[in-house]
Design an enzyme around this catalytic site. Structure first.
Site, mmCIF file in Angstrom:
data_model
loop_
_atom_site.group_PDB
_atom_site.id
_atom_site.type_symbol
_atom_site.label_atom_id
_atom_site.label_comp_id
_atom_site.label_asym_id
_atom_site.label_seq_id
_atom_site.Cartn_x
_atom_site.Cartn_y
_atom_site.Cartn_z
ATOM 1 N N ARG A 13 0.845 -1.197 0.000
ATOM 2 C CA ARG A 13 0.000 0.000 0.000
ATOM 3 C C ARG A 13 0.883 1.250 0.000
ATOM 4 O O ARG A 13 1.807 1.374 0.798
ATOM 5 C CB ARG A 13 -0.896 0.006 1.241
ATOM 6 C CG ARG A 13 -1.767 1.259 1.389
ATOM 7 C CD ARG A 13 -2.734 1.127 2.548
ATOM 8 N NE ARG A 13 -2.066 0.939 3.812
ATOM 9 C CZ ARG A 13 -2.682 0.606 4.946
ATOM 10 N NH1 ARG A 13 -3.976 0.360 4.939
ATOM 11 N NH2 ARG A 13 -2.003 0.471 6.063
ATOM 12 N N GLY A 15 -0.705 4.848 -1.019
ATOM 13 C CA GLY A 15 -1.591 5.895 -0.522
ATOM 14 C C GLY A 15 -2.929 5.386 -0.026
ATOM 15 O O GLY A 15 -3.709 6.119 0.560
ATOM 16 N N ASP A 18 -6.540 2.455 -3.567
ATOM 17 C CA ASP A 18 -6.998 1.356 -4.418
ATOM 18 C C ASP A 18 -8.525 1.283 -4.320
ATOM 19 O O ASP A 18 -9.079 1.058 -3.242
ATOM 20 C CB ASP A 18 -6.366 0.042 -3.950
ATOM 21 C CG ASP A 18 -6.645 -1.118 -4.879
ATOM 22 O OD1 ASP A 18 -7.824 -1.307 -5.252
ATOM 23 O OD2 ASP A 18 -5.702 -1.847 -5.226
ATOM 24 N N SER A 23 -5.046 -3.298 -2.147
ATOM 25 C CA SER A 23 -3.726 -3.051 -1.570
ATOM 26 C C SER A 23 -3.710 -3.257 -0.062
ATOM 27 O O SER A 23 -2.637 -3.233 0.547
ATOM 28 C CB SER A 23 -3.262 -1.630 -1.901
ATOM 29 O OG SER A 23 -4.097 -0.657 -1.288
ATOM 30 N N GLY A 85 -1.388 8.126 -3.542
ATOM 31 C CA GLY A 85 0.008 7.738 -3.396
ATOM 32 C C GLY A 85 0.697 7.563 -4.733
ATOM 33 O O GLY A 85 0.102 7.071 -5.703
ATOM 34 N N HIS A 89 -0.412 5.060 -8.184
ATOM 35 C CA HIS A 89 -0.839 5.943 -9.274
ATOM 36 C C HIS A 89 0.023 5.749 -10.517
ATOM 37 O O HIS A 89 -0.481 5.525 -11.615
ATOM 38 C CB HIS A 89 -0.766 7.397 -8.804
ATOM 39 C CG HIS A 89 -1.232 8.390 -9.824
ATOM 40 N ND1 HIS A 89 -2.562 8.569 -10.138
ATOM 41 C CD2 HIS A 89 -0.543 9.258 -10.603
ATOM 42 C CE1 HIS A 89 -2.676 9.501 -11.068
ATOM 43 N NE2 HIS A 89 -1.464 9.941 -11.370
ATOM 44 N N TYR A 381 -8.587 2.588 -12.230
ATOM 45 C CA TYR A 381 -9.951 2.592 -11.689
ATOM 46 C C TYR A 381 -10.389 1.139 -11.503
ATOM 47 O O TYR A 381 -11.308 0.647 -12.151
ATOM 48 C CB TYR A 381 -10.908 3.313 -12.634
ATOM 49 C CG TYR A 381 -10.718 4.803 -12.726
ATOM 50 C CD1 TYR A 381 -9.836 5.491 -11.893
ATOM 51 C CD2 TYR A 381 -11.425 5.550 -13.660
ATOM 52 C CE1 TYR A 381 -9.661 6.855 -11.987
ATOM 53 C CE2 TYR A 381 -11.261 6.929 -13.765
ATOM 54 C CZ TYR A 381 -10.367 7.572 -12.927
ATOM 55 O OH TYR A 381 -10.211 8.932 -13.028
#
Length: 437
Positions: A13, A15, A18, A23, A85, A89, A381
């Site tokens: 993980r 940020g 997800d 994550s 994060g 990304h 997405y």
């Protein structure tokens, strides 16, 4: 403890954005642990070289702020939400308001540091071009743990222009939306003109559709007004609608903060833009939608009420880059990416199922207007509706279902080959990871 020897599932993980939570949670009964990159957040900006080494746990807002600290004529093409994060990304593609000028985030990554399944720290040279290609758009969680990316900064003018204009169905929105779909991907590459559709109540208390047109233009307001009044007069843009600002201020403006909000807000890692659960889906628009088509869409939106639809224009630089350059394949031939979002505040399973059903219904209604065979989707997405991998005897077939929609066939096959080479035992896996065959 060694995760491989203990046969524990690992989640990474950065940020925590997800959209299906893969994550940090699992839909299986496997025991797992989380590698939280929260404290891996250093950002080293080198304006002379026009690069920045950014660790995976940094958030986008921190990246933008640190760049602007050093220069008012540099930026980076990445996401709108400042708390996303960097690791997730960028590894999934990464898009933002400058994609028509500079492409995706991954189109502007020049190096990376990743820990592979054997615990070795690799850079671009030592990992090789196949793995570097895979972790710049194919989702790093299938291949290793990315520690940092080296970004190539891009040039921005000292003054950019933004506006936010709203039009409703009563103001001929269907005609405006039709024209948007005809021109949005063909406008000047310096212009990103987003269209967001929502359901509101009009002055008579009746449901209507509101279109919000949000823009970033890498230039001054006079040029922008001239450009849009020539190519998109239906919008009715006036100079008084436009606000000139710095690029870093436009980042804040796009998130709907008040004008004058200090740029330090971008350093706030705990900002929340919604308190409720949500569901996201995505589509790709390849052909313009007629006025009658938009009227059909508006009627269906009013029927469902809560579903927001954001149309994000492509074209420009996105059409110039090969669909095979990165795992992200949605390049030439796409007018826009469509983002469906439903947010609700009610609690309980019944409410959850009801709002999930609204989103899925709207997605079904859009079938005639979007890409087909496969119906493409954006990997960042994440959407478990389009397929889940149990990593059992049917893993290859299950992987192709979502893999072809996220990456298309050729790129997906290459990702599978990379996966088989760098992680043959499939240690790095989740419900939508790349399988080994």
């Amino acid at each position: 403890m060694c995760g491989k020897e203990s046969q524990l599932l690992m989640k990474t993980r950065s940020g925590g954005h997800d959209l299906e939570g893969l994550s940090y949670v699992t839909n299986t009964k496997e025991p797992f642990f989380i590698v939280d990159m929260f404290n891996f957040r250093s950002i080293n900006v080198d304006i002379e070289q026009e690069t920045a080494w950014v660790q995976a746990g940094a958030i986008l807002g921190e990246v933008y702020y640190r760049i602007a600290e050093k220069s008012n004529t540099h930026g980076f093409p990445a996401g709108i939400c400042p708390t996303v994060g960097v690791g997730g990304h960028i590894s999934g593609g990464g898009w933002g308001t400058m994609l028509r000028k500079y492409g995706l985030s991954v189109d502007n990554v020049v190096d990376a540091q990743v820990i592979d399944v054997n615990g070795k720290l690799l850079n671009r040279k030592s990992m090789g071009e196949d793995l570097f290609w895979a972790i710049t758009g194919g989702g790093s969680a299938s291949f290793g743990v990315v520690l940092a990316y080296k970004l190539k900064l891009v040039r921005v003018p000292e003054v950019v222009t933004a506006f936010r204009i709203q039009r409703t169905s009563e103001q001929n929105l269907s005609t405006i939306a039709q024209r948007w779909a005809q021109v949005a991907d063909k406008l000047d590459n310096n212009l990103f003109l987003r269209m967001v559709l929502t359901v509101i109540n009009n002055t008579n208390g009746e449901k209507t559709i509101r279109g919000t047109f949000i823009t970033l233009y890498l230039g001054n307001s006079m040029n922008l007004v001239t450009l849009l009044n020539k190519d998109f007069p239906e919008l009715g843009l006036e100079k008084s609608d436009c606000i000139e600002m710095s690029w870093i201020e436009s980042v804040i403006y796009y998130m709907n903060f008040p004008i004058g909000t200090p740029t330090t807000v971008l350093l706030n890692r705990t900002l929340r833009f919604s308190n409720g659960p949500s569901k996201t889906k995505s589509d790709y628009l390849k052909n313009p939608i007629s006025k009658q088509g938009f009227e059909f869409i508006f009627d269906r939106m009013k029927e469902l009420e809560n579903v927001m639809m954001a149309f994000n224009p492509y074209g420009g630089r996105m059409s110039e880059i090969s669909e095979f350059a990165k795992p992200f394949p949605h390049r030439s031939g796409n007018i826009a990416k469509i983002h469906y979002l439903t947010i609700w505040e009610e609690h309980g399973i019944e409410a959850e199922n009801r709002y999930l059903n609204y989103t899925r219904k709207m997605y079904d209604y859009m079938t005639p207007f979007v890409s087909k065979n496969p119906r493409e989707a954006f990997y960042n997405y994440r959407d478990l509706d389009i397929g889940v991998n149990s990593h059992g005897s049917n893993t290859s077939i299950e992987g192709m279902v979502y893999g072809h929609r996220y990456f298309k066939e050729t790129n997906y096959k290459r990702l599978v080959r990379v996966k088989a080479r760098v992680d043959p035992c499939n240690f790095f896996r989740n419900e939508q990871s790349i399988p080994t065959s």
